[in-house]
Design an enzyme around this catalytic site. Structure first.
Site, PDB file in Angstrom:
ATOM      1  N   ASP A 313      13.371   6.384  -3.568  1.00  0.00           N
ATOM      2  CA  ASP A 313      12.120   5.795  -3.115  1.00  0.00           C
ATOM      3  C   ASP A 313      11.136   6.912  -2.838  1.00  0.00           C
ATOM      4  O   ASP A 313      11.503   7.949  -2.300  1.00  0.00           O
ATOM      5  CB  ASP A 313      12.357   4.999  -1.824  1.00  0.00           C
ATOM      6  CG  ASP A 313      12.795   3.587  -2.147  1.00  0.00           C
ATOM      7  OD1 ASP A 313      12.265   3.029  -3.118  1.00  0.00           O
ATOM      8  OD2 ASP A 313      13.684   3.069  -1.432  1.00  0.00           O
ATOM      9  N   PHE A 383      -6.547  -5.398   9.200  1.00  0.00           N
ATOM     10  CA  PHE A 383      -6.090  -5.454   7.804  1.00  0.00           C
ATOM     11  C   PHE A 383      -5.295  -6.727   7.569  1.00  0.00           C
ATOM     12  O   PHE A 383      -4.473  -7.114   8.394  1.00  0.00           O
ATOM     13  CB  PHE A 383      -5.216  -4.228   7.505  1.00  0.00           C
ATOM     14  CG  PHE A 383      -4.665  -4.221   6.119  1.00  0.00           C
ATOM     15  CD1 PHE A 383      -5.427  -3.717   5.071  1.00  0.00           C
ATOM     16  CD2 PHE A 383      -3.399  -4.718   5.845  1.00  0.00           C
ATOM     17  CE1 PHE A 383      -4.929  -3.709   3.795  1.00  0.00           C
ATOM     18  CE2 PHE A 383      -2.896  -4.719   4.563  1.00  0.00           C
ATOM     19  CZ  PHE A 383      -3.662  -4.197   3.542  1.00  0.00           C
ATOM     20  N   THR A 387      -6.913 -10.090   2.219  1.00  0.00           N
ATOM     21  CA  THR A 387      -8.170  -9.433   1.860  1.00  0.00           C
ATOM     22  C   THR A 387      -7.961  -7.994   1.437  1.00  0.00           C
ATOM     23  O   THR A 387      -8.757  -7.426   0.715  1.00  0.00           O
ATOM     24  CB  THR A 387      -9.142  -9.425   3.052  1.00  0.00           C
ATOM     25  OG1 THR A 387      -8.517  -8.718   4.136  1.00  0.00           O
ATOM     26  CG2 THR A 387      -9.465 -10.841   3.511  1.00  0.00           C
TER      27      THR A 387
END
Lengths: 699, 563
Positions: A313, A383, A387
């Protein structure tokens, strides 16, 4: 990190471990146990036969001190091998003991229909629900189903910083024996008594359920087959010898005695590797535990050595977890200060590392200080995944609202279009440029106007590039997995020096990628934590679950990393390789040793043949070591054969030094040390022992 | 050693090295079913054979089915040859009226020719009719050689293919090998031998008056055709008892050169074919190099031994048992080549070789007939040693052992060790029994260490499917006929069965791609390792017995004592 430190301090031979090991090496003489090790089993039978012969001789009133000494050293050979295994096991047991002590017997607060009852933790069944509050020890493995709490997991990880455990998501798993430090959680028990994660770890470390790994089985077959060859070679020797006695005009009773035949056999069969094989396996597991990784099977460690593709990762492994703002790039006709101001304003409420880094950059580069500019009458827009923007609305004295937004480029573009503004082409170019440099662009807008772009940069971990270069030398391909877009991913991949990357990766993409690599014959390793990693962890040849991960992930993988450190995968590969190298090197050494032993024993047996009137026959020229008497030659070989096992115990416990080089160089080095060295060492050793035993006149 | 000797060895090596890629490429085309020169000649015949035998040439077999075909086919061949010998007196093409063969000798001979050993307890000219020689022995010479190649092909396919269970079609492999490789080459070699004066006729034996005035019977027969295949197929069974030292089998130095080259050529070329089949010529050349190195070690040790001063004979070049028309060097090249390959044809009497040269011949066989070895069998035997080497040394690079991408695991290593164990056990057990039993030692022609060498040689030759003999031993006794028969049988199928089991297991596995972490097998380090493993396994097993045979004989000889 006491768990780890304790191990680092532990010496190779702790007195307590050695004491138990000595006792156990006698216990292991039990033929029913020893039969699993064919080579040492043959040695034991040989020792028994020799012992019987010694006693028969004594009962006849004869005593042969030479046979007695042979017999003693044969028994030592078996005992030394047993000792090697016992020490390796002892070291594992000591660790298990430590874990067991750190686990306290607890009382659980069982929660049924809103009522709490106190019961013994050991009586909890699967699917029971318990309550844990600050100060409680979690009674068994489970999953948080309600609430959030900080938990001290130092008992298993050695890491003293508390970790957060909360219901839902990837941080819901809790481990029995760890302690809740704050808040209150409801936990659903996921294991049956005696079968918790800790129980499993302890039994794994103890080696109670140790099974031979595939390669160990194959190696056992090979050395057993070699043993059969030598058994036949030794058993057929008396007839050939008898023929030669007749041909030299000697008497049949001069044939080779059984203790000498046994001595020859024991010297020839691969006792060194036969005696050390299981110690090597156990200590491989041990070395992994020292790195705070628990393998659920020895097979996984072996596979780790074979890995040639690693899926890593990006976040946390290749880059530091957080991205940092490094630059503000203005849109046309916008002043630098305006952009900096807007960026700071939009980030005031942003507590993420990214947000803080924006404020820090503004402060350092543009001397913009948020404290001086925090206006009143503001609404923070947090946040949201929908959106993909955050920002701030500021109402001034006139009631006009300044709407400042920052967010992903396409989100802001849509936002501007909805407000009937114009998204400048130049900004679009900047965004593309920033992406292609491996950074993440955040676009800042005020009302209908785009102010510019914040460049958020992934910080590649120091030294990781060198690490990957090393892996490449070892023939291992690294694949970076990231949710970033391909442009950004490519740039970071290039900076970190990974071989390949998988951009915009969804969890199922990992699984697909692993299957694809495996289809091409690669062995794939990966490390993961989330529930959605579980299928990929299960599919990978080596799947390391982080201990902080979910129960599902931990069960899917075949190793658990207690430190939850994603770079661990690389160390695991090294441990695997080291294990295999140690096995191969000692096998080579063991077989190479035989050459010298032949030159010690055969001439002493054959010296009388075809001697006719002379003292020694022609075959005494094979005595190239100039060993003094036939007896001392045979005894020296047997003693060398036994002592070499003891001498190699430290090496088999510690493992042959692993150098991160290509296969060819590693082979050259080890072949020289253990192959060539294996031919020469016994010549020197046997000669020295021969000098010694003749000096002290024991034969 | 003379310059001339070195020169002749060089010519031999050069010819072998040059012809290897040529024939190797040709055989690769044949095995992969590509058109070639002989397809035009025999292509129709191939299809005709499939048609009348109702063989579906496209059907591929798994290892068990393939193995059954090998076993059944070989059993039928054995039975036919066994019965043919028992009734030859009543059959045609027997101008000398030779008697039916005794059952134990017929058993021994039938096993011997089926297993590509060609151990001859009989003397051809006084025992077997022309029909038995041609329809029985020569046919088996072709088929046993083709069988070896077929088994080898399954192993190569097992290594090459992945995630499959099919290893090819036995009947197709046999037909193509025989039609396109063995027959054309035999015709070529026969014609070349005929040009040198090797005979080919069905005439009864002639009786001639010698110069001294006594009568001598000159045996005749269809020699050239059998000699060609006995060399090419590493069979080795001579038409005459004296084999290729007989002037009708091997009249001139040139015929000698052709014959010695023929006996090693196919085995050597198969290494190149192997390289092409697995897609890396280098892998093939490394095996060729290892084989050639061991062969040359043998040749030079033997030459040394033949040329050192022999106090017993008071001479420094031992011509005893050698043909004057070949001399020492051609006898040595032959004796080493014929034992390194499992051919066993001789142009010199091995029993008369100097002790160390005799030991080289013995070791060549004891190593398992892998230094070029029998056609097909040499390569699959060598690959078994490759597996062992990879297994022991491969671990030292930190990966579980793999060869050409295939993991070598417990089952493979079990089978490989079985195949190595069986011939060695046969040699040691039978030889030790023979060396202390009255029945065993009564056949000996020599006392002392040489007698032990004779016994060791006989069983090594049987178990290794070589077929040559230390001729001092009278092997035509019930004891030797039966024990050697068993040694030949187990020595052949005790290797074939494990090899095919490995092939069947390997073909199922996936292939690991090569990386820098891979233990590679196409370089000189691997070659050294392989040589080391071959010598250590072979030498450690037989060193005690060899010390009591040829080694002590050599030492005694140097002090001027003979038995």
């Amino acid at each position: 990190m006491h768990f780890k430190m304790k191990n680092k301090k532990s010496k190779l031979f702790e007195p307590t471990i050695v004491k138990t090991a000595v006792f156990n090496s006698f216990k292991k003489l039990n033929p029913a146990v020893l039969v699993k090790n064919p080579v040492m089993f043959i040695v034991e039978i040989g020792s028994l036969i020799t012992t019987v012969i010694i006693f028969l001789d004594i009962s006849k009133g004869e005593f042969n001190s030479f046979n007695l000494q042979i017999g003693i050293w044969l028994w030592f050979t078996v005992l030394f091998a047993n000792f090697a295994e016992a020490v390796a096991e002892g070291r594992g047991k000591a660790q298990a003991e430590f874990l067991r002590k750190s686990r306290k017997q607890t009382v659980a607060r069982k929660f049924t229909n809103g009522n709490e009852t106190l019961i013994e933790a050991g009586l909890l069944r699967k699917n029971d629900i318990v309550v844990c509050e600050a100060g409680d020890v979690i009674p068994a493995d489970g999953e948080v189903i309600d609430g959030v709490a900080s938990v001290d997991e130092s008992a298993i990880t050695g890491e003293s910083a508390p970790v957060i455990r909360e219901s839902g998501g990837d941080r819901s798993a809790v481990t029995g024996g760890t302690k809740v430090l704050s808040d209150r959680v409801l936990i659903k028990i996921t294991s049956e008594p005696g079968n918790t994660f800790m129980d499993k770890i302890i039994s794994l470390i103890e080696g109670a359920k140790r099974q031979k790994t595939p390669n160990e089985i194959a190696l056992t077959i090979m050395i057993a087959a070699l043993t059969i060859i030598f058994l036949i070679a030794v058993v057929t020797l008396p007839p050939f010898y008898s023929y030669s006695l007749n041909a030299s005009g000697l008497q049949e009773p001069g044939n080779i005695s059984i203790p000498i035949l046994v001595a020859l056999l024991v010297c020839l069969i691969p006792t060194t590797i036969g005696g050390l094989l299981s110690a090597i396996g156990i200590s491989g597991m041990d070395r992994l535990i020292k790195r705070n990784v628990i393998a659920t099977s020895g097979r996984a460690i072996e596979a780790a050595g074979d890995l040639d593709v690693l899926l890593l990762d990006k976040t946390g492994t290749i880059t530091l977890g957080n991205r940092m703002a490094t630059d503000f790039i203005i849109a046309p006709e916008v002043r630098q200060e305006n952009l900096a101001d807007a960026a700071v304003l939009s980030s005031i409420s942003d507590e993420t590392p990214e947000g803080r880094s924006i404020i820090k950059l503004a402060k350092e580069k543009y001397s913009v200080h948020p404290k001086e500019m925090i206006p009143s009458n503001v609404t923070y827009i947090p946040f949201s995944a929908e959106t993909r923007m955050s920002g701030i609305n500021i109402k001034d004295e006139n009631g006009n609202i300044r709407k400042i937004r920052k967010g992903a480029a396409d989100a802001i573009e849509r936002y501007i279009e909805l407000s009937n503004g114009k998204y400048p082409e130049e900004v679009r170019d900047t965004v593309r440029k920033v992406s292609s440099e491996g950074a993440t662009p955040l676009v800042v807008a005020e009302d209908r106007n785009v102010l510019g772009v914040i460049r958020l940069k992934d910080i590649v971990k120091g030294g990781i590039r060198e690490r990957f270069a090393q892996l490449r030398k070892m023939g291992i391909k690294t694949v970076m997995i990231t949710g970033d877009n391909p442009l950004t991913a490519a740039a970071i991949a290039a900076e970190a020096g990974v071989d390949d990357f998988l951009a915009e990766a969804k969890p199922e993409d990992k699984l697909t990628r692993i299957r694809k690599e495996q289809g091409e014959g690669h062995l794939v390793g990966m490390i993961g934590d989330g529930t959605n990693d579980a299928p990929a962890l299960a599919q990978a040849d080596v799947g390391i679950a982080m201990n902080s991960g979910t129960q599902a992930a931990r069960e899917a993988g075949n190793m658990v990393d207690l430190d939850s450190n994603p770079t661990k995968l690389i160390e695991v590969v090294e441990v695997g390789k080291q294990l295999l190298i140690t096995r191969g090197s000692l096998t080579t050494f063991s077989i190479a040793n035989d050459v010298a032993k032949y030159f010690a024993i055969l001439p002493s047996l054959f010296a009388v043949l075809y001697a006719f009137e002379k003292n020694t026959g022609p075959l005494s020229v094979l005595n190239i070591m100039q060993l003094q008497t036939p007896q001392s030659a045979i005894l020296s070989a047997v003693i060398f054969n036994a002592i070499i096992i003891i001498l190699l115990i430290p090496l088999s416990l510690r493992g042959v030094k692993y150098r991160p080089l290509g296969a060819e160089q590693i082979l050259k080095i080890n072949l020289f040390i253990y192959g060539v060295g294996g031919v020469i060492a016994p010549f020197v050793g046997i000669k020295l022992i021969d000098l010694l035993i003749n000096a002290i006149k024991i034969v | 050693m003379k310059t001339n000797d070195i020169f002749q060895i060089l010519i031999f090596v050069a010819a072998l090295t040059l012809l290897t890629p040529l024939l190797g490429k040709y055989m690769f085309n044949v095995f992969s079913g590509k058109m070639n020169l002989s397809t035009k000649l025999f292509g129709g015949l191939e299809n005709f054979i499939y048609k009348i035998l109702k063989i579906d040439s496209c059907e591929e077999m798994n290892w068990k089915k393939y193995l059954w075909s090998v076993l059944i086919f070989n059993f039928l061949g054995f039975t036919f040859l066994f019965i043919l010998q028992l009734i030859q007196y009543w059959l045609p093409l027997n101008p000398q009226g030779l008697q039916n063969v005794s059952p134990d000798l017929a058993f021994n001979t039938a096993v011997s020719f089926m297993t590509n050993t060609n151990w001859q307890s009989y003397a051809g000219e006084t025992t077997l009719s022309y029909l038995t020689q041609m329809l029985g022995l020569t046919v088996q010479n072709f088929l046993s050689a083709a069988t070896g190649i077929a088994v080898m092909l399954t192993l190569i396919r097992g290594i090459k293919n992945k995630l499959d269970d099919k290893l090819g079609n036995f009947w197709v492999d046999m037909t193509r090998t025989t039609l396109y490789i063995l027959i054309p080459l035999s015709i070529l070699v026969s014609v070349m031998l005929l040009s040198q004066g090797v005979i080919q006729n069905f005439a009864p034996y002639e009786t001639v008056k010698t110069i001294e005035g006594s009568e001598q019977v000159i045996p005749l027969g269809p020699v050239a055709s059998q000699v060609a295949i006995k060399q090419l197929g590493t069979n080795g069974g001579g038409f005459f008892n004296a084999n290729s030292s007989h002037p009708f089998e091997n009249p001139t130095p040139f015929s000698n050169f052709i014959e010695v080259l023929s006996l090693i050529l196919i085995s050597a070329s198969l290494t190149y074919t192997y390289g092409l089949m697995i897609g890396s010529k280098k892998e093939g050349w490394i095996l060729f190099g290892v084989m050639l190195f061991l062969l040359l070690c043998g040749i030079f040790t033997s030459l040394y031994s033949e040329y050192i001063f022999n106090p017993v004979l008071s001479t420094a070049s031992n011509m005893e048992g050698k043909e004057v028309r070949f001399g020492i060097v051609n006898s040595v090249i032959w004796s080493v080549s014929t034992t390194a390959t499992s051919c066993g044809a001789v142009n010199t009497m091995h029993s008369s070789l100097s002790p160390l040269a005799g030991m080289v011949a013995l070791i060549n066989i004891m190593l398992g007939e892998i230094v070029f070895g029998g056609v097909g069998s040499g390569l699959y035997g060598m690959i078994l040693f490759v597996f062992l080497t990879v297994f022991i040394a491969g671990l030292m690079v930190g990966r579980t052992p793999e060869y050409l991408g295939k993991k070598i695991e417990a089952f493979d290593i079990k089978m490989a060790m079985l195949a190595v164990l069986i011939p060695n056990i046969l040699i040691l057990v039978f030889a030790s029994v023979a060396s202390i039993s009255e029945t065993g030692t009564s056949s000996l022609g020599n006392a002392g260490p040489h007698g032990l060498s004779e016994i060791l040689y006989a069983f090594s030759s049987g178990a290794g499917n070589n077929g040559s003999a230390f001729a001092g031993l009278n092997a035509n006794t019930v004891f030797y006929n039966i024990t050697l028969g068993i040694a030949m049988l187990l020595g052949r199928f005790g290797v074939i069965i494990p090899v095919m089991a490995i092939a069947g297991n390997l073909v199922k596995k996936n292939k690991t791609p090569v990386s820098k972490g891979t233990f590679t097998t196409d370089n000189y380090i691997f070659a050294i390792l392989l040589i080391g493993v071959i010598l250590i396994v072979g030498a450690l097993t037989h060193f005690p017995a060899l010390s009591l045979g040829p080694i002590v004989e050599h030492l005694i000889m140097k002090s001027g004592v003979a038995f």
